[in-house]
Motif scaffolding. Structure first.
Motif, mmCIF file in Angstrom:
data_model
loop_
_atom_site.group_PDB
_atom_site.id
_atom_site.type_symbol
_atom_site.label_atom_id
_atom_site.label_comp_id
_atom_site.label_asym_id
_atom_site.label_seq_id
_atom_site.Cartn_x
_atom_site.Cartn_y
_atom_site.Cartn_z
ATOM 1 N N ARG A 1 0.835 -1.214 0.000
ATOM 2 C CA ARG A 1 0.000 0.000 0.000
ATOM 3 C C ARG A 1 0.864 1.256 0.000
ATOM 4 N N ALA A 2 1.974 1.199 0.729
ATOM 5 C CA ALA A 2 2.881 2.348 0.737
ATOM 6 C C ALA A 2 3.489 2.565 -0.644
ATOM 7 N N PHE A 3 3.868 1.478 -1.316
ATOM 8 C CA PHE A 3 4.392 1.611 -2.675
ATOM 9 C C PHE A 3 3.339 2.229 -3.595
ATOM 10 N N ALA A 4 2.107 1.753 -3.484
ATOM 11 C CA ALA A 4 1.040 2.287 -4.342
ATOM 12 C C ALA A 4 0.806 3.770 -4.064
ATOM 13 N N THR A 5 0.798 4.136 -2.790
ATOM 14 C CA THR A 5 0.579 5.535 -2.422
ATOM 15 C C THR A 5 1.686 6.431 -2.945
ATOM 16 N N ASN A 6 2.909 5.903 -2.955
ATOM 17 C CA ASN A 6 4.057 6.705 -3.355
ATOM 18 C C ASN A 6 4.419 6.562 -4.829
ATOM 19 N N THR A 7 3.582 5.888 -5.588
ATOM 20 C CA THR A 7 3.796 5.813 -7.025
ATOM 21 C C THR A 7 3.497 7.167 -7.650
ATOM 22 N N ASP A 8 4.361 7.605 -8.536
ATOM 23 C CA ASP A 8 4.156 8.864 -9.260
ATOM 24 C C ASP A 8 2.756 8.855 -9.874
ATOM 25 N N PRO A 9 1.876 9.814 -9.492
ATOM 26 C CA PRO A 9 0.477 9.745 -9.945
ATOM 27 C C PRO A 9 0.297 9.994 -11.434
ATOM 28 N N VAL A 10 1.297 10.555 -12.096
ATOM 29 C CA VAL A 10 1.191 10.835 -13.527
ATOM 30 C C VAL A 10 1.988 9.830 -14.352
ATOM 31 N N HIS A 11 3.252 9.623 -13.984
ATOM 32 C CA HIS A 11 4.159 8.852 -14.818
ATOM 33 C C HIS A 11 4.454 7.459 -14.279
ATOM 34 N N GLY A 12 3.972 7.123 -13.091
ATOM 35 C CA GLY A 12 4.291 5.832 -12.514
ATOM 36 C C GLY A 12 5.716 5.786 -12.012
ATOM 37 N N GLY A 13 6.089 4.661 -11.430
ATOM 38 C CA GLY A 13 7.419 4.538 -10.860
ATOM 39 C C GLY A 13 7.541 5.330 -9.575
ATOM 40 N N PHE A 14 8.744 5.372 -9.043
ATOM 41 C CA PHE A 14 8.981 6.004 -7.752
ATOM 42 C C PHE A 14 9.971 7.150 -7.903
ATOM 43 N N GLY A 15 9.643 8.271 -7.273
ATOM 44 C CA GLY A 15 10.581 9.372 -7.187
ATOM 45 C C GLY A 15 10.676 10.178 -8.465
ATOM 46 N N ASP A 16 11.669 11.060 -8.461
ATOM 47 C CA ASP A 16 11.905 11.960 -9.576
ATOM 48 C C ASP A 16 13.077 11.424 -10.389
ATOM 49 N N ALA A 17 13.664 12.284 -11.193
ATOM 50 C CA ALA A 17 14.790 11.873 -12.035
ATOM 51 C C ALA A 17 16.052 11.677 -11.198
ATOM 52 N N PRO A 18 16.919 10.716 -11.585
ATOM 53 C CA PRO A 18 16.685 9.673 -12.591
ATOM 54 C C PRO A 18 15.709 8.631 -12.055
ATOM 55 N N LYS A 19 14.999 7.990 -12.953
ATOM 56 C CA LYS A 19 13.964 7.036 -12.547
ATOM 57 C C LYS A 19 14.319 5.643 -13.057
ATOM 58 N N PHE A 20 14.342 4.700 -12.120
ATOM 59 C CA PHE A 20 14.720 3.314 -12.418
ATOM 60 C C PHE A 20 13.488 2.416 -12.353
ATOM 61 N N PRO A 21 13.436 1.391 -13.189
ATOM 62 C CA PRO A 21 12.438 0.344 -12.941
ATOM 63 C C PRO A 21 12.738 -0.317 -11.592
ATOM 64 N N ASN A 22 11.728 -0.703 -10.888
ATOM 65 C CA ASN A 22 11.892 -1.413 -9.623
ATOM 66 C C ASN A 22 11.001 -2.648 -9.633
ATOM 67 N N PRO A 23 11.375 -3.667 -10.404
ATOM 68 C CA PRO A 23 10.493 -4.827 -10.565
ATOM 69 C C PRO A 23 10.119 -5.502 -9.256
ATOM 70 N N SER A 24 11.042 -5.563 -8.290
ATOM 71 C CA SER A 24 10.730 -6.262 -7.037
ATOM 72 C C SER A 24 9.610 -5.568 -6.275
ATOM 73 N N CYS A 25 9.609 -4.245 -6.301
ATOM 74 C CA CYS A 25 8.549 -3.508 -5.592
ATOM 75 C C CYS A 25 7.200 -3.739 -6.255
ATOM 76 N N HIS A 26 7.155 -3.657 -7.575
ATOM 77 C CA HIS A 26 5.887 -3.849 -8.276
ATOM 78 C C HIS A 26 5.429 -5.305 -8.174
ATOM 79 N N ASP A 27 6.368 -6.235 -8.111
ATOM 80 C CA ASP A 27 6.020 -7.638 -7.903
ATOM 81 C C ASP A 27 5.306 -7.818 -6.570
ATOM 82 N N LEU A 28 5.805 -7.159 -5.528
ATOM 83 C CA LEU A 28 5.150 -7.269 -4.222
ATOM 84 C C LEU A 28 3.738 -6.690 -4.279
#
Length: 661
Positions: free
Chosen positions: A187-214
């Motif tokens: 739920r914390a990951f979902a809440t902190n997902t970029d509401p427009v572009h997805g993913g986490f945080g600002d630039a640079p932006k990395f895929p985080n497959p383990s977080c999305h898998d959870l």
């Protein structure tokens, strides 16, 4: 004149074979010379596809004046982080303890005993970007070594103490009780997902497959819409952006902006293996055709551009070609028109966002999906994409790192197995088998353990925790995909060996009999790939379900107790361990009985559905299958929880109801 690195197999080390620097590979010869000459040691760590490693090499290591300073005052060692992730982990922590973010190139200065006293990442040749010049650093540290050595000794002691503090900080503490920690993290990951572009945080932006898998795992059991929405936003925006290669398939390592628009162009096997699995799993949840197209095109890229003829997969492709980053990938309107002519060029430029101004250097554009297209337009664009891809193939390709790494290959095998289960495409299963057989035949040590890396017929460096744990899970996936019992047997042997080599009140990253270094790392946190610790726990839990061996689950529980508090406080760093915890709380064993051909509809029902906490086996292959038989002449499936099985079901529809419940 070529230096010592010309004799190495590592593509990264060989990139530096023509430097005027008197480079050594990591080894006793370099440290013996340092002791004899009473010189400090400069350790430079990078990898073949690293753009800033190339920049520092060109600016400093090819500079005769700087090379002379290095040769006169230091013993210089080059390390390929892909061959020696243990050294990279140990010395990255130096930079982190100095308050920096770490990264590559990694630049560390150590004593002739390998003890660190200073570190950093990229240094320009002269002072700029707020960073001291490399020549200035060399002169300052050489002077300190000769004139203020007690101060450096104090630094060494602080770093050695820091290693212990970092390890102890993660272990123990009061883990939360009564709550659902994996769900809270998701739920914390979902809440902190970029509401427009997805993913986490600002630039640079990395895929985080383990977080999305959870998040996907927790969504499967809670059906909370915000969880799926966060994954959907991320997967859609990533594949619309330039981080995804719209002509050739596959993902670059990260985006330099927050919109996934402009990537750092290097392509890594570990990213693409994990993202194939994530998109295949998400496709099994939703049936979304665009996600199937993404993972299928990514597999096409890997099989076309990263596959060894005998089955293994190469490590990466470079960001640079012709001395420039991104040259292979970017386009101008004139280049598009030269390939397609009008009016197709105008349509393609509109679809891929190609403009006269561009979104990259020199007015060029990194292709991205700029507009939504209808079905007819998509079909038209597909034909144009093929023409652009053929034209791009005539360009000078980026360099390829042809190291074959056990752990990264295992991640790709897992991706292929997920894709096979999601689609039934036999090519994916065949490719996964060929890669696994390559690893088992060419990268197995005399004691049954694994080597880390293979190139040009030579396997090098005893494998680490990641290598054994990742491959054990990949072999379980292979068994569950095609039911070749030898893969399950190999997985069990690997896990037993893993416990023998790496377990000592928890998992260490390096084997007990490995090279003695200044620190023996545990490395329980995820990086760009899951940690070896959490992946080992997954293998233990899965094999416990299949074999009934309680010792496997006991070790997994011990790891949960060690890192439970740390994982609750920092789910981003422990997302894969939390996924293992989620699995451990609700495992389901599906045991099939009957002829394998006749049971195909039951197998397909399980494969096509997403059930992240299940294991799957035929009764005759596993101890838990004892006493499970077909129902009359019909193959049957037994769904078991906590060593108690429900009544057998014989229809795919009934089994699917169990799997999706």
């Amino acid at each position: 004149m070529p230096n010592r690195l010309s004799q190495e197999t590592s593509p990264y080390l060989r990139q530096h074979a023509e430097n005027p620097v008197d480079w050594h590979p990591w080894g006793e010869e370099a440290f013996r010379r340092a002791r004899e000459e009473d010189k400090p040691v400069h350790v430079s760590v990078g990898y073949a596809a690293c753009h800033w490693c190339h920049v520092m090499a060109h600016e400093s290591f090819e500079n005769p004046a700087i090379a002379r300073l290095m040769n006169e005052r230091f013993i210089n060692i080059k390390v390929d982080r892909q061959e020696r992730p243990d050294l990279d982990d140990i010395y990255q922590k130096v930079v982190q303890m100095m308050g920096q973010g770490g990264g590559w190139p990694l630049t560390v200065f150590v004593t002739p005993q390998g003890e660190p006293f200073f570190g950093g990442t990229y240094f320009p040749p002269e002072e700029r970007y707020g960073r001291p010049g490399f020549a200035q650093v060399l002169l300052g540290l050489s002077e300190a070594w000769n004139e203020r050595r007690p101060e450096l000794r104090t630094q060494v002691e602080q770093f050695l103490k820091g290693y212990r503090v970092l390890d102890e900080r993660l272990v123990g503490g009061a883990a939360p009780t009564g709550g659902d920690v994996p769900a809270e993290a998701a739920r914390a990951f979902a809440t902190n997902t970029d509401p427009v572009h997805g993913g986490f945080g600002d630039a640079p932006k990395f895929p985080n497959p383990s977080c999305h898998d959870l998040v996907l795992r927790v969504y499967h059991r809670t059906r909370e819409p915000p969880l799926l929405a966060s994954v959907e936003r991320t997967l859609d925006r990533m594949t619309a952006g330039g981080i995804y290669d719209h002509l050739g398939g596959g993902f670059a390592r990260y985006s330099v902006d927050a919109r996934w628009a402009v990537p750092h162009f290097e392509k890594m096997l570990y990213d693409n293996g994990q993202l194939v699995k994530l998109y295949a799993d998400a496709y099994r949840v939703t049936g979304k055709r665009s996600w199937r197209r993404v993972f299928e095109q990514t597999i096409t890229y890997v099989l076309r551009d990263l596959a060894h003829p005998d089955g293994g997969f190469y490590a990466s492709e470079d960001a640079d070609s012709e001395g420039e980053e991104g040259t292979f990938y970017v386009w101008t309107p004139a280049q598009i028109e030269a390939v397609l002519g009008e009016p197709d060029a105008a349509f393609a430029c509109r679809a891929y966002g190609v403009t006269a101004q561009g979104n990259f250097e020199h007015g060029a554009t990194v292709l991205y999906r700029a507009v939504e297209l209808n079905a007819l337009e998509e079909a038209r664009l597909e034909g144009l994409r093929e023409k652009l891809f053929a034209a791009r193939a005539r360009r000078v390709r980026p360099g390829r790192d042809e190291n074959i790494l056990t752990s990264w290959n295992a991640l790709m095998i897992q991706g292929l197995c997920a894709a096979y289960q999601a689609t039934g495409q036999v090519l994916y299963l065949q490719s996964a088998r060929r890669a696994a057989d390559f690893l088992m035949q060419r990268m197995t040590m005399p004691d049954g353990g694994l080597y880390r890396a293979w190139k040009d017929g030579e396997a090098k460096v005893p494998g680490f925790l990641d290598d054994h744990a990742f491959l054990a899970n990949a072999l379980i996936d292979l068994y569950e995909s095609g039911f070749d019992r030898r893969y399950l047997e190999q997985a069990e042997r690997l896990v037993d060996l893993l416990l023998d080599k790496f377990w000592d009140d928890g998992f260490y990253f390096t084997p007990k009999e490995g090279e003695r270094l200044v620190h023996r790392p545990r490395s329980p946190q995820d990086h760009a790939w899951p940690s070896g610790t959490s992946t080992s726990v997954f293998a233990l839990l899965r094999l416990h379900e299949l074999t009934g061996r309680d010792s496997y689950r006991d070790r997994a529980e011990h790891v949960f107790q060690m890192y439970g508090a740390a994982a609750a406080k920092n789910p981003f760093g422990f997302s894969h361990l939390l996924a293992a915890l989620d699995f451990s709380q609700r495992p389901v064993s599906i045991v099939l009985a009957g002829g394998r051909g006749e049971a195909a509809p039951l197998v397909q029902a399980v494969h096509r559905s997403y059930h992240p906490a299940r294991v799957l086996a035929f009764a005759e292959d596993v101890p838990i299958g004892q006493g499970r038989h077909p129902v009359g002449a019909q193959p049957a499936a037994y769904v078991c929880r906590n060593r108690s099985c429900d009544a057998p079901v014989t229809s795919a529809q009934a089994l699917l109801a169990y799997c999706t419940a």
